[in-house]
Write a protein that holds these residues in place. Structure first.
Motif, mmCIF file in Angstrom:
data_model
loop_
_atom_site.group_PDB
_atom_site.id
_atom_site.type_symbol
_atom_site.label_atom_id
_atom_site.label_comp_id
_atom_site.label_asym_id
_atom_site.label_seq_id
_atom_site.Cartn_x
_atom_site.Cartn_y
_atom_site.Cartn_z
ATOM 1 N N THR A 173 0.785 -1.220 0.021
ATOM 2 C CA THR A 173 0.029 -0.113 -0.046
ATOM 3 C C THR A 173 0.926 1.303 -0.008
ATOM 4 O OG1 THR A 173 -1.544 -1.309 1.360
ATOM 5 C CG2 THR A 173 -1.750 1.142 1.186
ATOM 6 N N PHE A 174 1.761 1.312 0.927
ATOM 7 C CA PHE A 174 2.592 2.460 0.854
ATOM 8 C C PHE A 174 4.177 2.300 0.464
ATOM 9 C CE2 PHE A 174 -0.067 2.986 5.161
ATOM 10 C CZ PHE A 174 -0.816 3.719 4.443
ATOM 11 N N VAL A 175 4.486 3.279 0.048
ATOM 12 C CA VAL A 175 5.886 3.458 -0.201
ATOM 13 C C VAL A 175 6.906 3.528 0.981
ATOM 14 C CG1 VAL A 175 7.755 4.808 -1.252
ATOM 15 C CG2 VAL A 175 5.681 4.514 -2.485
ATOM 16 N N VAL A 176 7.816 2.822 0.997
ATOM 17 C CA VAL A 176 8.728 2.889 2.484
ATOM 18 C C VAL A 176 9.683 4.031 2.113
ATOM 19 C CG1 VAL A 176 9.962 1.723 3.941
ATOM 20 C CG2 VAL A 176 8.268 0.384 2.933
ATOM 21 N N PRO A 177 9.699 5.126 2.654
ATOM 22 C CA PRO A 177 10.578 6.159 2.505
ATOM 23 C C PRO A 177 11.999 6.097 2.862
ATOM 24 C CG PRO A 177 9.245 6.503 4.323
ATOM 25 C CD PRO A 177 8.641 5.268 3.996
ATOM 26 N N ASP A 178 12.632 6.688 2.410
ATOM 27 C CA ASP A 178 14.277 7.081 2.752
ATOM 28 C C ASP A 178 14.251 8.527 3.427
ATOM 29 O OD1 ASP A 178 15.139 4.618 2.281
ATOM 30 O OD2 ASP A 178 15.384 4.854 0.244
ATOM 31 N N ALA A 179 15.127 8.733 4.326
ATOM 32 C CA ALA A 179 15.511 9.936 4.857
ATOM 33 C C ALA A 179 16.576 10.570 3.930
ATOM 34 C CB ALA A 179 16.290 9.722 6.307
ATOM 35 N N TYR A 180 16.545 11.942 3.730
ATOM 36 C CA TYR A 180 17.435 12.543 3.162
ATOM 37 C C TYR A 180 18.235 13.544 4.104
ATOM 38 C CZ TYR A 180 19.688 16.051 -0.266
ATOM 39 O OH TYR A 180 20.308 16.649 -0.856
ATOM 40 N N ILE A 181 19.177 13.275 4.175
ATOM 41 C CA ILE A 181 20.136 14.266 5.374
ATOM 42 C C ILE A 181 21.035 14.912 4.586
ATOM 43 C CG2 ILE A 181 21.145 14.216 7.637
ATOM 44 C CD1 ILE A 181 19.496 12.157 8.462
ATOM 45 N N PRO A 182 20.886 16.413 4.676
ATOM 46 C CA PRO A 182 21.923 17.029 3.904
ATOM 47 C C PRO A 182 23.436 17.007 4.578
ATOM 48 C CG PRO A 182 20.304 18.541 5.469
ATOM 49 C CD PRO A 182 19.963 17.159 5.309
ATOM 50 N N LYS A 183 24.278 17.006 3.358
ATOM 51 C CA LYS A 183 25.723 16.909 3.951
ATOM 52 C C LYS A 183 25.872 17.834 4.910
ATOM 53 C CE LYS A 183 27.084 15.192 -0.462
ATOM 54 N NZ LYS A 183 25.772 15.675 -1.031
ATOM 55 N N VAL A 184 25.817 18.869 4.808
ATOM 56 C CA VAL A 184 26.117 20.234 5.790
ATOM 57 C C VAL A 184 25.140 20.539 6.280
ATOM 58 C CG1 VAL A 184 27.374 22.389 5.633
ATOM 59 C CG2 VAL A 184 27.952 20.637 4.007
ATOM 60 N N GLY A 185 25.084 20.808 7.454
ATOM 61 C CA GLY A 185 24.024 21.717 8.202
ATOM 62 C C GLY A 185 23.016 21.061 8.764
ATOM 63 N N ALA A 186 22.887 19.533 8.753
ATOM 64 C CA ALA A 186 22.093 18.728 9.208
ATOM 65 C C ALA A 186 21.801 19.019 10.685
ATOM 66 C CB ALA A 186 22.273 17.329 9.115
ATOM 67 N N ARG A 187 22.917 19.610 11.437
ATOM 68 C CA ARG A 187 22.747 20.137 12.678
ATOM 69 C C ARG A 187 23.524 21.407 12.748
ATOM 70 N NH1 ARG A 187 20.838 16.827 16.951
ATOM 71 N NH2 ARG A 187 22.272 17.652 18.581
ATOM 72 N N VAL A 188 23.006 22.443 12.621
ATOM 73 C CA VAL A 188 23.327 23.702 13.162
ATOM 74 C C VAL A 188 23.199 23.875 14.416
ATOM 75 C CG1 VAL A 188 23.086 26.445 12.778
ATOM 76 C CG2 VAL A 188 22.816 24.662 10.921
ATOM 77 N N MET A 189 24.090 24.194 15.320
ATOM 78 C CA MET A 189 24.052 24.105 17.033
ATOM 79 C C MET A 189 23.786 25.515 17.453
ATOM 80 S SD MET A 189 24.581 21.052 16.813
ATOM 81 C CE MET A 189 24.609 20.348 18.465
ATOM 82 N N SER A 190 23.120 25.525 18.679
ATOM 83 C CA SER A 190 22.746 26.694 19.260
ATOM 84 C C SER A 190 24.043 27.464 19.550
ATOM 85 C CB SER A 190 22.439 26.591 20.748
ATOM 86 O OG SER A 190 22.644 27.541 21.719
ATOM 87 N N ILE A 191 24.090 28.926 19.490
ATOM 88 C CA ILE A 191 25.154 30.076 19.419
ATOM 89 C C ILE A 191 25.574 29.849 20.816
ATOM 90 C CG2 ILE A 191 25.583 32.133 19.149
ATOM 91 C CD1 ILE A 191 25.176 31.253 16.530
ATOM 92 N N THR A 192 24.806 29.849 21.824
ATOM 93 C CA THR A 192 25.136 29.992 23.247
ATOM 94 C C THR A 192 25.315 28.668 23.862
ATOM 95 O OG1 THR A 192 22.751 30.009 23.600
ATOM 96 C CG2 THR A 192 24.093 32.051 23.609
ATOM 97 N N GLU A 193 24.868 27.433 23.273
ATOM 98 C CA GLU A 193 25.160 26.288 23.953
ATOM 99 C C GLU A 193 25.291 25.263 22.756
ATOM 100 O OE1 GLU A 193 22.330 22.994 26.367
ATOM 101 O OE2 GLU A 193 21.800 25.271 26.277
ATOM 102 N N PRO A 194 26.490 25.194 22.121
ATOM 103 C CA PRO A 194 26.845 24.651 20.802
ATOM 104 C C PRO A 194 26.804 22.964 21.166
ATOM 105 C CG PRO A 194 28.689 25.785 21.687
ATOM 106 C CD PRO A 194 27.706 26.007 22.537
ATOM 107 N N SER A 195 26.387 22.595 22.030
ATOM 108 C CA SER A 195 26.176 20.795 22.340
ATOM 109 C C SER A 195 24.807 20.694 21.863
ATOM 110 C CB SER A 195 26.479 20.595 23.552
ATOM 111 O OG SER A 195 25.671 21.160 24.648
ATOM 112 N N ALA A 196 23.846 21.504 21.946
ATOM 113 C CA ALA A 196 22.409 21.565 21.502
ATOM 114 C C ALA A 196 22.251 22.108 20.094
ATOM 115 C CB ALA A 196 21.454 22.329 22.575
ATOM 116 N N LYS A 197 21.140 21.353 19.641
ATOM 117 C CA LYS A 197 20.719 21.883 18.406
ATOM 118 C C LYS A 197 20.218 23.477 18.388
ATOM 119 C CE LYS A 197 17.306 20.786 14.897
ATOM 120 N NZ LYS A 197 16.184 20.299 14.235
ATOM 121 N N MET A 198 20.248 24.194 17.287
ATOM 122 C CA MET A 198 19.512 25.549 17.381
ATOM 123 C C MET A 198 18.321 25.456 17.273
ATOM 124 S SD MET A 198 20.236 28.795 14.660
ATOM 125 C CE MET A 198 21.971 29.153 15.243
ATOM 126 N N SER A 199 17.473 25.800 17.939
ATOM 127 C CA SER A 199 16.274 25.904 18.026
ATOM 128 C C SER A 199 15.463 26.931 18.188
ATOM 129 C CB SER A 199 15.760 24.916 19.056
ATOM 130 O OG SER A 199 14.311 24.986 19.302
#
Ligand code: TRP
Length: 334
Positions: A173-199
């Motif tokens: 019934t459904f297509v089983v999808p794949d993730a597309y994770i960009p090579k750069v910038g998949a995780r831009v981090m917080s400016i003040t707490e660079p161990s956490a993701k920018m949110s």
């Protein structure tokens, strides 16, 4: 819809201002993907309701998010952009998939655990079944590829599990999808707490919004948390702050990280921060100008939204007919 092309689906919540994390990690690759694929880009307002929203603000932000999509280079002639709540099949499929998802699976989701801690006073059932609605988003359109940030990998995994389970139980019934994770910038981090993701839900100084004024961008970057060894080098483990700045600089300047590291060798962190601010301000300026222009074009935006919902709705409708039949729901004629 061009049947020969594979389908790309992604979504962003209209909660708050989008950040350069969204820009670098998502929107920039969405723009590329719209050239090659049948792409659907959705403002996921139903997901936003898992935390309490101000109705007037939510309404405004849906339109603003769409305007920002277009300002970033997404083209309504090349893709389908729409608002999730305008296609009721998302909610409908979500229920059907809920009945094929186990409590234990959802209990393992790290985002649910994090968000329940943050919103202790409102741990609602929607927050718990958030990944199922996301699976419905994706599976409704027969999506092959789903651009996501690192933090959404677990949600895509559960989506695949649900699709496979459903296919095994009722036939393909459904297509089983794949993730597309960009090579750069998949995780831009917080400016003040660079161990956490920018949110965008982080504290004000921790993120740069796409629409931030140049002054604010420069000020926030001046206060960016780095480290004490003083050397400009790309090492996300040991030097998360400096590496994050290099990633942002790379995204906005187009220069490779290696070239940047060479160029900045021997320089201080102050200079690195200045270079990042300059590139970031210059890179965002055209997006900001375009955003201001488009936001005034109310009837254009309404038309993009309406047309997007109509085209998305037509695809969703076909999937729903198939799903209803597979499940044995009584056929109806209108
Ligand atoms: N949960 C995603 C996020 O917070 C947003 C989202 C909702 C999404 N539905 C989606 C992303 C479907 C990709 C595909 O980032």
């Amino acid at each position: 819809m061009d049947e020969a092309k594979e389908i790309v689906f992604s979504g962003i919540q209209p909660s708050g201002l989008l950040t350069i994390g969204n820009y670098i990690g998502a929107l920039k690759s969405w723009v590329q993907l719209q050239e090659e694929f049948t792409a659907l880009y959705c403002v996921v307002d139903l997901h936003a309701l898992t935390v309490r929203q101000n109705p007037a603000e939510l309404r405004r932000r849906c339109v603003e998010t769409l305007a920002l999509f277009i300002a970033c280079g997404l083209d309504p002639k090349k893709n389908i952009m729409y608002c999730q709540s305008h296609v009721p099949a998302h909610a409908e499929l979500s229920w059907l998939l809920n009945c094929h998802t186990y409590m234990g699976e959802l209990q393992r989701m790290t985002q649910f655990k994090d968000k329940s801690q943050k919103h202790e006073d409102n741990i609602n059932a929607g927050l718990f079944t958030y990944p199922v609605l996301m699976a419905a988003d994706i599976l409704l359109y027969g999506s092959h590829l789903v651009p996501i940030g690192d933090d959404q990998k677990q949600h895509l995994e559960i989506c695949r599990d649900i699709a496979i389970r459903f296919n095994n139980a009722y036939g393909d019934t459904f297509v089983v999808p794949d993730a597309y994770i960009p090579k750069v910038g998949a995780r831009v981090m917080s400016i003040t707490e660079p161990s956490a993701k920018m949110s965008k839900s982080g504290e004000e100084g921790s993120y740069i919004a796409i629409l931030d004024e140049p002054d604010a961008i420069a000020r926030k970057l001046r206060r960016a948390v780095t480290d004490s060894d003083g050397e400009i080098r790309f090492d996300p483990e040991q030097k998360p702050g400096v590496s994050n700045l290099l990633t942002i600089l790379h995204a906005f300047s187009g220069e490779s990280i290696e070239a940047l590291v060479q160029k900045l060798a021997g320089k201080g962190y102050g200079e690195l921060k200045n270079a990042v601010a300059e590139a970031c301000i210059a890179g965002l300026a055209p997006v900001q100008a375009e955003y201001k222009r488009i936001l005034n074009e109310k009837s254009f935006l309404e038309e993009v939204m309406r047309d997007g919902a109509e085209r998305a709705g037509a695809i969703a409708h076909k999937t729903m007919l198939k799903v209803r039949k597979r499940l044995g729901l009584a056929p109806y004629k209108l």
